[in-house]
Design a protein around this motif. Structure first.
Motif, short mmCIF file in Angstrom:
data_model
loop_
_atom_site.label_atom_id
_atom_site.label_comp_id
_atom_site.label_asym_id
_atom_site.label_seq_id
_atom_site.Cartn_x
_atom_site.Cartn_y
_atom_site.Cartn_z
N ALA A 81 70.78 -75.57 8.54
CA ALA A 81 70.36 -76.32 6.96
C ALA A 81 68.79 -75.40 6.66
N PHE A 82 69.05 -74.28 8.37
CA PHE A 82 67.63 -73.75 8.39
C PHE A 82 67.81 -72.43 8.21
N ALA A 83 69.23 -72.54 7.46
CA ALA A 83 69.59 -70.56 8.08
C ALA A 83 68.84 -69.45 7.00
N ASP A 84 68.73 -70.23 5.21
CA ASP A 84 67.75 -69.78 4.77
C ASP A 84 66.42 -70.06 4.48
N LEU A 85 66.03 -70.60 5.16
CA LEU A 85 64.69 -70.69 5.24
C LEU A 85 63.81 -70.31 5.90
N CYS A 86 62.73 -69.57 4.97
CA CYS A 86 62.03 -68.77 5.21
C CYS A 86 60.38 -69.43 5.68
#
Length: 88
Positions: A81-86
């Motif tokens: 879920a946080f892999a693509d969060l910048c």
């Protein structure tokens, strides 16, 4: 009392605390998180989902959603879920 007023069962507090710990382990230092399990009974909704709110001073709150009940969310689910969060 929960069932009588809200028509459901209370969220799994142990599961939401576990997810909060997992999220804080993935995120940078200095963020705060809140974890909630949301149940939507509207046919257009995905049903039950776990929402992780990521809060940083001076920045917009970001909501990350996992389409599962809190009790079934795994460490891999949180990482994905946080892999693509910048957060830069």
């Amino acid at each position: 009392m929960w069932k009588r007023f809200l028509g459901g069962t209370p969220p799994d507090r142990v599961a939401t605390a576990r997810i909060k710990t997992l999220a804080l382990g993935v995120l940078p230092v200095g963020v705060s998180v809140a974890v909630n399990e949301i149940v939507c009974r509207d046919p257009g909704c995905p049903g039950t989902e776990t929402v992780i709110l990521v809060m940083r001073a001076g920045a917009r709150t970001v909501a990350v959603k996992i389409q599962k009940e809190a009790a079934t969310v795994s460490e891999d689910d949180v990482r994905a879920a946080f892999a693509d969060l910048c957060l830069a």
